[in-house]
Write a protein that holds these residues in place. Structure first.
Motif, mmCIF file in Angstrom:
data_model
loop_
_atom_site.group_PDB
_atom_site.id
_atom_site.type_symbol
_atom_site.label_atom_id
_atom_site.label_comp_id
_atom_site.label_asym_id
_atom_site.label_seq_id
_atom_site.Cartn_x
_atom_site.Cartn_y
_atom_site.Cartn_z
ATOM 1 N N VAL A 159 0.845 -1.191 0.000
ATOM 2 C CA VAL A 159 0.000 0.000 0.000
ATOM 3 C C VAL A 159 0.882 1.244 0.000
ATOM 4 C CG1 VAL A 159 -1.748 1.297 1.285
ATOM 5 C CG2 VAL A 159 -1.800 -1.212 1.302
ATOM 6 N N LEU A 160 0.668 2.113 -0.977
ATOM 7 C CA LEU A 160 1.278 3.438 -0.955
ATOM 8 C C LEU A 160 0.271 4.344 -0.266
ATOM 9 C CD1 LEU A 160 3.390 5.559 -1.673
ATOM 10 C CD2 LEU A 160 2.326 5.743 -3.943
ATOM 11 N N MET A 161 0.639 4.842 0.919
ATOM 12 C CA MET A 161 -0.272 5.664 1.712
ATOM 13 C C MET A 161 0.214 7.106 1.753
ATOM 14 S SD MET A 161 -1.722 5.280 5.625
ATOM 15 C CE MET A 161 -0.130 5.157 6.386
ATOM 16 N N LEU A 177 -2.473 -1.415 9.426
ATOM 17 C CA LEU A 177 -2.323 -2.112 8.149
ATOM 18 C C LEU A 177 -1.226 -3.165 8.199
ATOM 19 C CD1 LEU A 177 -2.865 0.816 5.638
ATOM 20 C CD2 LEU A 177 -4.496 -0.928 6.383
ATOM 21 N N GLU A 178 -0.120 -2.847 8.842
ATOM 22 C CA GLU A 178 0.954 -3.834 8.962
ATOM 23 C C GLU A 178 0.506 -5.015 9.819
ATOM 24 O OE1 GLU A 178 4.309 -1.451 10.179
ATOM 25 O OE2 GLU A 178 4.783 -0.931 8.086
ATOM 26 N N ASP A 179 -0.239 -4.745 10.890
ATOM 27 C CA ASP A 179 -0.783 -5.831 11.716
ATOM 28 C C ASP A 179 -1.732 -6.712 10.918
ATOM 29 O OD1 ASP A 179 0.693 -4.966 13.889
ATOM 30 O OD2 ASP A 179 -1.014 -4.066 14.947
ATOM 31 N N ALA A 180 -2.407 -6.131 9.906
ATOM 32 C CA ALA A 180 -3.343 -6.877 9.066
ATOM 33 C C ALA A 180 -2.633 -7.602 7.917
ATOM 34 C CB ALA A 180 -4.408 -5.939 8.514
ATOM 35 N N GLY A 181 -1.305 -7.440 7.834
ATOM 36 C CA GLY A 181 -0.547 -8.171 6.826
ATOM 37 C C GLY A 181 -0.163 -7.401 5.584
ATOM 38 N N PHE A 182 -0.390 -6.090 5.573
ATOM 39 C CA PHE A 182 0.004 -5.269 4.432
ATOM 40 C C PHE A 182 1.436 -4.765 4.611
ATOM 41 C CE2 PHE A 182 -4.592 -4.724 4.752
ATOM 42 C CZ PHE A 182 -5.017 -4.839 3.438
ATOM 43 N N GLU A 183 2.092 -4.453 3.508
ATOM 44 C CA GLU A 183 3.327 -3.676 3.545
ATOM 45 C C GLU A 183 2.918 -2.240 3.230
ATOM 46 O OE1 GLU A 183 6.582 -4.934 1.096
ATOM 47 O OE2 GLU A 183 6.330 -7.020 1.700
ATOM 48 N N VAL A 184 3.475 -1.273 3.958
ATOM 49 C CA VAL A 184 3.060 0.118 3.796
ATOM 50 C C VAL A 184 4.254 0.990 3.427
ATOM 51 C CG1 VAL A 184 1.997 2.108 4.923
ATOM 52 C CG2 VAL A 184 1.200 -0.206 5.479
ATOM 53 N N LEU A 185 4.097 1.734 2.345
ATOM 54 C CA LEU A 185 5.045 2.787 1.973
ATOM 55 C C LEU A 185 4.360 4.095 2.354
ATOM 56 C CD1 LEU A 185 5.824 1.526 -1.622
ATOM 57 C CD2 LEU A 185 7.370 1.428 0.329
#
Length: 125
Positions: free
Chosen positions: A7-9, A24-32
């Protein structure tokens, strides 16, 4: 094993960005994380890989509407989730160019709804 969605946030409120990133990271996403639309555009231009855009609408330097238009000029089917405290009166149609999936969420953001919306648009795109 599936790769996590990236995800680009673009969010200019630091505290909100930190909370959203953690959820989001806890839900399994990678976040930029980008502090505004211009920084998000620069990350994308530098080759940062991402699957979905999560953006606020009102930000300094480059707002969410313009960020969506510029990113979709390169990637017309880019999935987008917009979060805003000031929804356009005409709804998501004002933001949607018809090319990729888009969801509009109003603040305060329901965190489980956000996770669901990101997963939904990513699988539609």
């Amino acid at each position: 094993m599936r790769m996590p969605l990236r995800v680009l946030m673009a969010e200019d409120e630091d505290l909100a960005a930190e909370v959203l990133q953690e959820v989001l990271e806890d839900a399994g996403f990678e976040v930029l994380l980008a502090p505004d639309g211009q920084a998000a555009l620069e990350l994308a231009a530098a080759g940062a890989g991402f699957d979905v855009l999560l953006t606020d609408l009102r930000m300094p330097r480059l707002d969410g509407r313009e960020l969506i238009l510029r990113l979709r000029a390169e990637r017309p089917s880019l999935p987008v989730v917009v979060m805003t405290g000031f929804a356009p009166p005409e709804g998501p149609e004002r933001l949607h160019d018809g090319s990729g999936p888009l969801r509009l969420l109003t603040k305060p953001i329901d965190l489980s709804g956000l996770v669901s919306a990101l997963r939904a648009v990513a699988h539609e795109g």
